[in-house]
Design a protein around this motif. Sequence first.
Motif, PDB file in Angstrom:
ATOM      1  N   GLY A  84       0.801  -1.219   0.000  1.00 57.09           N
ATOM      2  CA  GLY A  84       0.000   0.000   0.000  1.00 57.09           C
ATOM      3  C   GLY A  84       0.831   1.266   0.000  1.00 57.09           C
ATOM      4  N   VAL A  85       1.839   1.340  -0.888  1.00 58.81           N
ATOM      5  CA  VAL A  85       2.741   2.486  -0.929  1.00 58.81           C
ATOM      6  C   VAL A  85       2.697   3.132  -2.304  1.00 58.81           C
ATOM      7  CG1 VAL A  85       4.260   1.578   0.853  1.00 58.81           C
ATOM      8  CG2 VAL A  85       4.678   0.968  -1.547  1.00 58.81           C
ATOM      9  N   THR A  86       3.329   4.304  -2.418  1.00 53.16           N
ATOM     10  CA  THR A  86       3.364   5.028  -3.681  1.00 53.16           C
ATOM     11  C   THR A  86       4.439   4.457  -4.591  1.00 53.16           C
ATOM     12  OG1 THR A  86       4.950   6.653  -2.856  1.00 53.16           O
ATOM     13  CG2 THR A  86       2.605   7.106  -2.478  1.00 53.16           C
ATOM     14  N   THR A  87       4.419   4.903  -5.834  1.00 52.15           N
ATOM     15  CA  THR A  87       5.420   4.452  -6.801  1.00 52.15           C
ATOM     16  C   THR A  87       6.820   4.884  -6.394  1.00 52.15           C
ATOM     17  OG1 THR A  87       3.768   4.586  -8.571  1.00 52.15           O
ATOM     18  CG2 THR A  87       6.085   4.522  -9.230  1.00 52.15           C
ATOM     19  N   ASP A  88       6.969   6.106  -5.889  1.00 49.44           N
ATOM     20  CA  ASP A  88       8.284   6.586  -5.449  1.00 49.44           C
ATOM     21  C   ASP A  88       8.831   5.739  -4.305  1.00 49.44           C
ATOM     22  OD1 ASP A  88       8.258   8.587  -7.323  1.00 49.44           O
ATOM     23  OD2 ASP A  88       7.447  10.100  -5.969  1.00 49.44           O
ATOM     24  N   GLN A  89       7.955   5.323  -3.405  1.00 49.71           N
ATOM     25  CA  GLN A  89       8.405   4.524  -2.267  1.00 49.71           C
ATOM     26  C   GLN A  89       8.830   3.120  -2.697  1.00 49.71           C
ATOM     27  OE1 GLN A  89       4.768   5.108   0.065  1.00 49.71           O
ATOM     28  NE2 GLN A  89       5.959   6.131   1.662  1.00 49.71           N
ATOM     29  N   PHE A 252      28.036   5.800  -4.747  1.00 49.94           N
ATOM     30  CA  PHE A 252      26.736   6.012  -4.095  1.00 49.94           C
ATOM     31  C   PHE A 252      26.081   7.295  -4.602  1.00 49.94           C
ATOM     32  CE2 PHE A 252      23.991   7.699  -0.801  1.00 49.94           C
ATOM     33  CZ  PHE A 252      23.272   6.585  -0.385  1.00 49.94           C
ATOM     34  N   SER A 253      26.852   8.378  -4.698  1.00 46.72           N
ATOM     35  CA  SER A 253      26.309   9.658  -5.159  1.00 46.72           C
ATOM     36  C   SER A 253      25.832   9.573  -6.601  1.00 46.72           C
ATOM     37  CB  SER A 253      27.370  10.750  -5.009  1.00 46.72           C
ATOM     38  OG  SER A 253      27.786  10.881  -3.671  1.00 46.72           O
ATOM     39  N   LEU A 254      26.642   8.958  -7.463  1.00 49.26           N
ATOM     40  CA  LEU A 254      26.258   8.852  -8.872  1.00 49.26           C
ATOM     41  C   LEU A 254      25.009   7.983  -9.050  1.00 49.26           C
ATOM     42  CD1 LEU A 254      29.695   8.456 -10.707  1.00 49.26           C
ATOM     43  CD2 LEU A 254      28.217  10.465 -10.633  1.00 49.26           C
ATOM     44  N   LEU A 255      24.979   6.832  -8.391  1.00 45.61           N
ATOM     45  CA  LEU A 255      23.835   5.940  -8.539  1.00 45.61           C
ATOM     46  C   LEU A 255      22.562   6.562  -7.972  1.00 45.61           C
ATOM     47  CD1 LEU A 255      25.511   2.522  -7.674  1.00 45.61           C
ATOM     48  CD2 LEU A 255      24.703   3.277  -9.913  1.00 45.61           C
ATOM     49  N   LEU A 256      22.680   7.279  -6.857  1.00 40.43           N
ATOM     50  CA  LEU A 256      21.501   7.939  -6.287  1.00 40.43           C
ATOM     51  C   LEU A 256      20.988   9.037  -7.212  1.00 40.43           C
ATOM     52  CD1 LEU A 256      19.521   8.252  -3.970  1.00 40.43           C
ATOM     53  CD2 LEU A 256      21.157   9.778  -2.842  1.00 40.43           C
ATOM     54  N   ALA A 257      21.902   9.811  -7.780  1.00 36.99           N
ATOM     55  CA  ALA A 257      21.495  10.864  -8.712  1.00 36.99           C
ATOM     56  C   ALA A 257      20.819  10.278  -9.948  1.00 36.99           C
ATOM     57  CB  ALA A 257      22.718  11.690  -9.120  1.00 36.99           C
ATOM     58  N   LEU A 258      21.366   9.166 -10.449  1.00 39.36           N
ATOM     59  CA  LEU A 258      20.783   8.543 -11.637  1.00 39.36           C
ATOM     60  C   LEU A 258      19.440   7.894 -11.327  1.00 39.36           C
ATOM     61  CD1 LEU A 258      24.045   6.940 -13.032  1.00 39.36           C
ATOM     62  CD2 LEU A 258      22.774   8.831 -14.061  1.00 39.36           C
ATOM     63  N   GLU A 262      15.009  11.440 -12.452  1.00 38.53           N
ATOM     64  CA  GLU A 262      13.744  11.618 -13.155  1.00 38.53           C
ATOM     65  C   GLU A 262      12.697  12.273 -12.254  1.00 38.53           C
ATOM     66  OE1 GLU A 262      11.362  11.401 -16.547  1.00 38.53           O
ATOM     67  OE2 GLU A 262      13.494  10.920 -16.321  1.00 38.53           O
ATOM     68  N   SER A 263      12.650  11.850 -10.987  1.00 36.36           N
ATOM     69  CA  SER A 263      11.631  12.394 -10.080  1.00 36.36           C
ATOM     70  C   SER A 263      12.066  13.707  -9.444  1.00 36.36           C
ATOM     71  CB  SER A 263      11.316  11.369  -8.982  1.00 36.36           C
ATOM     72  OG  SER A 263      12.487  11.014  -8.276  1.00 36.36           O
ATOM     73  N   TRP A 264      13.350  13.863  -9.144  1.00 34.12           N
ATOM     74  CA  TRP A 264      13.825  15.100  -8.530  1.00 34.12           C
ATOM     75  C   TRP A 264      14.069  16.204  -9.549  1.00 34.12           C
ATOM     76  CZ3 TRP A 264      18.098  12.881  -4.740  1.00 34.12           C
ATOM     77  CH2 TRP A 264      17.456  12.121  -3.750  1.00 34.12           C
ATOM     78  N   GLY A 265      14.287  15.820 -10.808  1.00 40.23           N
ATOM     79  CA  GLY A 265      14.636  16.793 -11.844  1.00 40.23           C
ATOM     80  C   GLY A 265      16.128  16.767 -12.113  1.00 40.23           C
ATOM     81  N   ALA A 455      15.564   9.437 -19.571  1.00 38.80           N
ATOM     82  CA  ALA A 455      15.426  10.891 -19.709  1.00 38.80           C
ATOM     83  C   ALA A 455      15.191  11.273 -21.167  1.00 38.80           C
ATOM     84  CB  ALA A 455      16.676  11.577 -19.167  1.00 38.80           C
ATOM     85  N   LEU A 456      15.925  10.633 -22.078  1.00 39.95           N
ATOM     86  CA  LEU A 456      15.741  10.913 -23.504  1.00 39.95           C
ATOM     87  C   LEU A 456      14.353  10.499 -23.962  1.00 39.95           C
ATOM     88  CD1 LEU A 456      16.910  11.773 -26.232  1.00 39.95           C
ATOM     89  CD2 LEU A 456      17.835   9.461 -26.482  1.00 39.95           C
ATOM     90  N   LEU A 457      13.887   9.350 -23.485  1.00 45.26           N
ATOM     91  CA  LEU A 457      12.547   8.888 -23.845  1.00 45.26           C
ATOM     92  C   LEU A 457      11.485   9.869 -23.377  1.00 45.26           C
ATOM     93  CD1 LEU A 457      10.836   6.425 -24.951  1.00 45.26           C
ATOM     94  CD2 LEU A 457      10.660   5.715 -22.572  1.00 45.26           C
ATOM     95  N   GLY A 458      11.616  10.364 -22.129  1.00 49.26           N
ATOM     96  CA  GLY A 458      10.629  11.306 -21.604  1.00 49.26           C
ATOM     97  C   GLY A 458      10.601  12.605 -22.384  1.00 49.26           C
ATOM     98  N   SER A 459      11.768  13.134 -22.728  1.00 48.35           N
ATOM     99  CA  SER A 459      11.809  14.400 -23.468  1.00 48.35           C
ATOM    100  C   SER A 459      11.256  14.242 -24.883  1.00 48.35           C
ATOM    101  CB  SER A 459      13.247  14.927 -23.517  1.00 48.35           C
ATOM    102  OG  SER A 459      14.088  14.031 -24.230  1.00 48.35           O
ATOM    103  N   ARG A 460      11.587  13.132 -25.537  1.00 50.76           N
ATOM    104  CA  ARG A 460      11.084  12.906 -26.889  1.00 50.76           C
ATOM    105  C   ARG A 460       9.578  12.667 -26.894  1.00 50.76           C
ATOM    106  NH1 ARG A 460      13.048  15.083 -30.621  1.00 50.76           N
ATOM    107  NH2 ARG A 460      12.101  13.558 -32.051  1.00 50.76           N
ATOM    108  N   GLU A 461       9.102  11.975 -25.852  1.00 52.75           N
ATOM    109  CA  GLU A 461       7.666  11.723 -25.753  1.00 52.75           C
ATOM    110  C   GLU A 461       6.898  13.022 -25.555  1.00 52.75           C
ATOM    111  OE1 GLU A 461       4.632   8.745 -23.274  1.00 52.75           O
ATOM    112  OE2 GLU A 461       6.741   8.948 -22.697  1.00 52.75           O
ATOM    113  N   ALA A 462       7.421  13.894 -24.694  1.00 48.14           N
ATOM    114  CA  ALA A 462       6.768  15.187 -24.472  1.00 48.14           C
ATOM    115  C   ALA A 462       6.785  16.033 -25.738  1.00 48.14           C
ATOM    116  CB  ALA A 462       7.468  15.926 -23.333  1.00 48.14           C
TER     117      ALA A 462
END
Length: 567
Positions: A84-89, A252-258, A262-265, A455-462
């Motif tokens: 019973g959680v959100t997609t982000d969780q 850790f920093s690179l993997l967390l950013a990647l 998409e959700s943080w921007g 990210a490329l897929l999202g921008s091209r789709e928009a």
Amino acid sequence: MTTTSAAEDAGTATAVAPAPPQVDAPAREPVAPPAPPAPSPAPSRGSATPWIISLLVLVTGMFMSVLDVSIVNVAIPSMQKDFGVTTDQIQWVSTAYSLALGVIVPASAWLGERLGLGRAYVVSLVAFGLGSALCGLAWDINSMIVFRILQAIPGGIIPVVALSMVYRLVPRERIGAAMGLYGLGIVFAPAVGPTLGGYLVEYVNWRLIFFINVPIGIIGAIAALMLLPLPKGSRGKRFDVLGFVSIATGLFSLLLALSEGESWGWTSYPVMILFTVGALCLALFVVIELEVDEPMLNVRVFKYWAFTNSLILIAVLSVGLFGVLFFIPLFLQQTQGLGAFDTGLLLLPQALVMGVLMPVAGRIYDRFGPRWPAVIGLSILAIGTWMLRDLGVDSSWSDLRYILMFRAIGMGLAMMPIMTGGISAVPPDQVSGASAFNNVTQRTAAAMGLAALTALLGSREAQQLSDTGGMMGMMPSATGGAASAAAAASSSGSGSGSGGGGGAAAATSQMLEHYMTYQQASAQAFVTALDNLMIVTSVLTAVGVVLACFLRSGPAPSSGGPAVVEA
């Protein structure tokens, strides 16, 4: 006569002179025999049967650890529903596992040397089975995330230790065939994961995808204890704390950013800070490893161009493999309405093709070296990915299946020769560090490539939606229009029930029509963006073909024993 007598005396002296060495010879002969006992262990490891049996034990653990990455992705929606959680969780179930892998993989080489490779492998198998059991017993999202981290620690150690052991047990002239079998865990496991996971999730229970690792881990550990060499580890090498902290923080920093970009921007401050910290920490890691006496990972292996080139090609293959394994199921389920298990069945033939070709590619490597199987395989992969640029909403499943099988031929031919050729170029005493870099490259490249492609897929789709008439703004207006029409119908219908009912029905029909139009436009935009993505991936793979031309051609130099002798 005097001269002759002197000559005879000299000849006699000469003839008698060799006698003393004959007297000494027996005294020197006992010194030679100690040499034969030294190579006595070599036949048992160099013979075909022992190293093949040992290799099968290693493949079992490798297959289990890599399979868990792709099989869990199929169960994410069911977990989300149960918890019973959100997609982000729920995404943190996968994110936490990837982050833990990024931290533990660099230390795996040191752990293998400290405990002994065989012992580290056995302990990791048992710990992975225990972590899997805990994941299957998870009662909420927080417990699942914690247990996934515990599972990732041995899951990151197993591939590094197993790959190092392959190079210590297998004769160098047979390393290609051995890596062909070993590759079943690297390529075949992620490909078969969606099929197995889809069946378990759809027809049994998602918890079984974790519980199934428990008996496999126990059997694998028992087989390893019986069949693998279990030498003691080296206690002399100190743990490189600064090196570990720097590379663990960087990855850790690179993997967390990647993972969260998409959700943080992608241009948000948290993501930009994480990218900056990651880059600086990795640069600091290189400086530290060049200065310390006992580095955690010897970065000097990158001076061997064959190894560095193989890592670049592995990154290209990882992007191609995991990108298709992620986006094609998404296309089949979201655009064509296929179920999880049916999607897995459609992807299964490509996994079987790769499974059959891996050992074949290994034998080709032993005979011809890595260059030609890599060039041919990458060329087939590039062509097959290019063929996916014509996917449509109504694409035939059979055509897609054959294209994926064609791509699998290229992947099966190229992956193991590239990896084997790269590590074979490294000196024997640096194989453990090279295998750690190899696994870091596979994990990081897959994560970075998938994030960039997403990210490329999202921008091209928009952009596609915008080009087709601003469909993104249609839904609010349609909903508002339907609501106002329904309100007008309700007010006018106070005196005429039948007329009001007809107006409300017309408004509802209009809203549904607009919604269907929006859905069709969104599906078409997704497919068009996916086609562009396949073009980019095929071009990237074509660049890999050029790099593959610089790999070694010809068989590896023969040796009388294992590639690296176990201490």
